[in-house]
Design an enzyme around this catalytic site. Structure first.
Site, PDB file in Angstrom:
ATOM      1  N   HIS A  70     -10.366  -6.178  -1.900  1.00 28.29           N
ATOM      2  CA  HIS A  70      -9.205  -6.232  -1.218  1.00 28.29           C
ATOM      3  C   HIS A  70      -9.052  -6.536   0.069  1.00 28.29           C
ATOM      4  CE1 HIS A  70     -10.088  -1.777  -1.068  1.00 28.29           C
ATOM      5  NE2 HIS A  70      -9.273  -1.934  -0.211  1.00 28.29           N
ATOM      6  N   ASP A 114       0.904  -1.264  -0.125  1.00 26.05           N
ATOM      7  CA  ASP A 114      -0.070  -0.036   0.072  1.00 26.05           C
ATOM      8  C   ASP A 114       0.904   1.084  -0.075  1.00 26.05           C
ATOM      9  OD1 ASP A 114      -1.656   2.253   0.694  1.00 26.05           O
ATOM     10  OD2 ASP A 114      -2.971   0.654   1.758  1.00 26.05           O
ATOM     11  N   ILE A 115       0.545   2.199  -0.976  1.00 26.19           N
ATOM     12  CA  ILE A 115       1.607   3.306  -0.976  1.00 26.19           C
ATOM     13  C   ILE A 115       1.178   4.187   0.132  1.00 26.19           C
ATOM     14  CG2 ILE A 115       2.492   2.823  -3.269  1.00 26.19           C
ATOM     15  CD1 ILE A 115       0.451   5.196  -4.183  1.00 26.19           C
ATOM     16  N   GLU A 152     -12.446   2.376  -0.197  1.00 27.21           N
ATOM     17  CA  GLU A 152     -11.667   3.291  -0.854  1.00 27.21           C
ATOM     18  C   GLU A 152     -11.465   3.079  -2.466  1.00 27.21           C
ATOM     19  OE1 GLU A 152      -9.853   0.644   1.174  1.00 27.21           O
ATOM     20  OE2 GLU A 152     -10.725   1.534   2.859  1.00 27.21           O
ATOM     21  N   HIS A 165      -6.303  -6.035   3.386  1.00 27.70           N
ATOM     22  CA  HIS A 165      -5.249  -5.246   3.857  1.00 27.70           C
ATOM     23  C   HIS A 165      -4.585  -6.260   4.878  1.00 27.70           C
ATOM     24  CE1 HIS A 165      -6.511  -0.971   2.795  1.00 27.70           C
ATOM     25  NE2 HIS A 165      -7.640  -1.744   2.962  1.00 27.70           N
TER      26      HIS A 165
END
Length: 131
Positions: free
Chosen positions: A92, A28-29, A87, A94
């Site tokens: 997805h 994750d950026i 988001e 995390h």
């Protein structure tokens, strides 16, 4: 097409830590912790519970494999798992290295790492797969 689909297609660069025919895992950026990884199906589906059973269970198993390498690579007590799904409209998971409960607080300000730091973290995780 979501930003994640663009990553899968190679249109947007990512710090990929693992890939299979069906799934992709990358840093994750805008992470909550060093080593914060996103696990996604290559099939674009918005809501994780809309995935077919085979894809859903496969993604969970893939996430477990990635989490095992992540825990070896990034010092932490456990790797936390979260599915928020607001988001980006692409399912997805995390995976977040945790040393305290607050490490999973998504309201907390995100961290910022340089491309060199992200590359180094990616490389540590990729190396952990081989150990």
């Amino acid at each position: 097409m979501t930003i994640f689909s663009k990553i899968i297609a190679g249109e947007i660069p990512a710090y990929v830590v693992a890939e299979s025919n069906e799934f992709l895992a990358f840093l994750d950026i805008n992470p909550l912790a060093e080593g914060h990884v996103l696990v996604i199906p290559k099939k674009e589906v918005d809501y994780i519970f809309d995935l077919d059973d085979e894809t859903y269970t496969g993604m969970q198993i893939f996430a477990k494999i990635v989490a095992t390498a992540l825990k070896k690579a990034v010092p932490c007590i456990k790797v936390g798992v979260a599915v928020i799904g607001l988001e980006v409209p692409h399912a997805h998971i995390h995976l977040i290295p945790m040393n305290r409960v607050d490490d999973m607080n998504f309201a907390r300000p995100k961290l910022s790492f340089t491309p060199e730091q992200l590359s180094a973290t990616r490389d540590k995780i990729k190396t952990a797969f081989r150990e």
